[in-house]
Design a protein around this motif. Sequence first.
Motif, PDB file in Angstrom:
ATOM      1  N   GLN A   1       0.829  -1.205   0.000  1.00  8.84           N
ATOM      2  CA  GLN A   1       0.000   0.000   0.000  1.00  8.84           C
ATOM      3  C   GLN A   1       0.866   1.258   0.000  1.00  8.84           C
ATOM      4  O   GLN A   1       0.558   2.242  -0.680  1.00  8.84           O
ATOM      5  CB  GLN A   1      -0.915  -0.005   1.232  1.00  8.84           C
ATOM      6  N   GLU A   2       1.951   1.225   0.751  1.00 11.73           N
ATOM      7  CA  GLU A   2       2.881   2.357   0.798  1.00 11.73           C
ATOM      8  C   GLU A   2       3.486   2.622  -0.579  1.00 11.73           C
ATOM      9  O   GLU A   2       3.756   3.774  -0.949  1.00 11.73           O
ATOM     10  CB  GLU A   2       3.994   2.056   1.810  1.00 11.73           C
ATOM     11  N   ALA A   3       3.697   1.561  -1.345  1.00 14.49           N
ATOM     12  CA  ALA A   3       4.339   1.688  -2.661  1.00 14.49           C
ATOM     13  C   ALA A   3       3.355   1.999  -3.784  1.00 14.49           C
ATOM     14  O   ALA A   3       3.781   2.304  -4.905  1.00 14.49           O
ATOM     15  CB  ALA A   3       5.086   0.392  -2.990  1.00 14.49           C
ATOM     16  N   GLU A   4       2.056   1.948  -3.526  1.00 17.84           N
ATOM     17  CA  GLU A   4       1.055   2.143  -4.579  1.00 17.84           C
ATOM     18  C   GLU A   4       1.300   3.438  -5.347  1.00 17.84           C
ATOM     19  O   GLU A   4       1.584   4.467  -4.775  1.00 17.84           O
ATOM     20  CB  GLU A   4      -0.359   2.156  -3.985  1.00 17.84           C
ATOM     21  N   GLY A   5       1.165   3.346  -6.665  1.00 15.50           N
ATOM     22  CA  GLY A   5       1.395   4.509  -7.509  1.00 15.50           C
ATOM     23  C   GLY A   5       2.831   4.639  -7.954  1.00 15.50           C
ATOM     24  O   GLY A   5       3.163   5.510  -8.753  1.00 15.50           O
ATOM     25  N   GLY A   6       3.715   3.763  -7.442  1.00 17.97           N
ATOM     26  CA  GLY A   6       5.131   3.837  -7.783  1.00 17.97           C
ATOM     27  C   GLY A   6       5.733   2.452  -7.940  1.00 17.97           C
ATOM     28  O   GLY A   6       5.063   1.508  -8.358  1.00 17.97           O
ATOM     29  N   ILE A   7       7.008   2.334  -7.571  1.00 19.14           N
ATOM     30  CA  ILE A   7       7.738   1.068  -7.710  1.00 19.14           C
ATOM     31  C   ILE A   7       7.991   0.455  -6.332  1.00 19.14           C
ATOM     32  O   ILE A   7       8.381   1.156  -5.397  1.00 19.14           O
ATOM     33  CB  ILE A   7       9.081   1.294  -8.423  1.00 19.14           C
ATOM     34  N   LEU A   8       7.732  -0.843  -6.212  1.00 14.56           N
ATOM     35  CA  LEU A   8       8.116  -1.618  -5.028  1.00 14.56           C
ATOM     36  C   LEU A   8       9.402  -2.357  -5.395  1.00 14.56           C
ATOM     37  O   LEU A   8       9.399  -3.244  -6.242  1.00 14.56           O
ATOM     38  CB  LEU A   8       7.020  -2.608  -4.632  1.00 14.56           C
TER      39      LEU A   8
END
Length: 484
Positions: A302-309
């Motif tokens: 969830q913290e990485a949503e919208g970007g790269i994990l």
Amino acid sequence: MPGSQDGRLRLSKMATIHGCAQAGDLPGLQKKLQENPSLLNERNAVMSQTPLHVAAGYNNTNIVKFLLECKGPEVLELEAKNMYGETPLHMAAKNSSCGSAKLLLEHGAALEAKANNGMTPLHLAVWHAFQAGDCDTVSILLGYNADCSAKDDEGKTPLNHLPGGPGCEKLRRLLSRQMEEQRKRKALESCREGKAMVEFEKAISNIVGLKELKMQLRRWAKGMLFDEKRRSVGLSIAARRAPHMAFLGNPGTGKTLVARILGKLLHMVGILPTDKVTEVQRTDLVGEFVGHTGPKTRRKIQEAEGGILFVDEAYRLIPMQKADDKDYGIEALEEIMSVMDSGKVVVIFAGYCEPMKRVIASNEGFCRRVTKFFHFDDFNTTELSEILHLKMTSQDQNSLLYGFKLHSSCTIEAVAELISRETTEKQRKEMNGGLIDPLLVNARENLDLRLDFDCIDPDTLVTITMEDLEAGLCQLSGQHSSSQ
């Protein structure tokens, strides 16, 4: 009598230009300004608000219109800020004063002005809309293309301020749709002007070596940009899958750096709404007890949503012994795999080539979802020397080497020869680019050690020599040997 006292208070309030603005008393306000034109931008005692702030907050459009069109000797401060840093448009937005908001925007009010807490008028309009269930002011601001991705001082967009639950679905849909449209417009503009490829080339020029990898990245990046161009001219083409990747190579070969560059690229072309890269390892994902791993992993996703994990040392999620059914790493991997088709996040698995084969073999859907495999080769001594020079010429103010420089004798060739002589192939393979930062820190310490306190030459005080680099490298080699 109490009534008389209340009446006197009301009259006293009406006696001020701010009172007239609040009450909608246009004749009274005009009279005040005729008597004293300097009252146009007068600040009240408590909130430091101008008459325009007050009129906009109470949606007294007759007063707002008059003030905006006022032709007196004073110039209206359209962007005046109150004690909270709010402009008149902020006041209209947070009080759902639709008419006043329209008038202010028609006269050029700054749509993206930020209050002291970083909030734009759209942030405040969303907050009010959630409280009151009225989306009109939000719609007006969006009609003027208010930036849905603007962040306040907490890093929150207007959409982030909405709580979960069914109470604000209409508002959430409105903002989400506008945000997606803005993202696509920015991506198309970037592609048309060639900015994305220029920025990408500029970024990868700072990567030393890795020629084959950079060629793969260029090919892939150009393909994504041409897809956007095709759509911009009205062509209907198949959508690319979310570009999940595996970065294979030893530590210090630039995997994290490349991930950050990719984050910027994917954001520029509109595939991702943000350029953030969330770096995680096994300890960030795996819990110690039954039932802990799932929630822990989902929080990171969830913290990485919208970007790269970016999952570093991903092979540590898979136990070396297949019989180890108590290991929770597989659960963490399955949680990650379950969201890879959602389009909400791009996942990069990174690690040594050989151990990463365990990850690839552990899940039958891995190769279907992870479509790009990039191999990061070890750096040779010349490339390590180039990295050292690059670091010394691009120090920021937070760096321990900021303000220092290399002596002219520290050429790329000389430093490469020094690294070849003072390190082993095994050490270079294990550390790669990770060798450079501790080497430079050690070299600076050696510079401090050999200088005398009576030295006053500014150049000498900040110049790292070959002697310092050699001492730093010897110290590093000793530390590396003792840790084996």
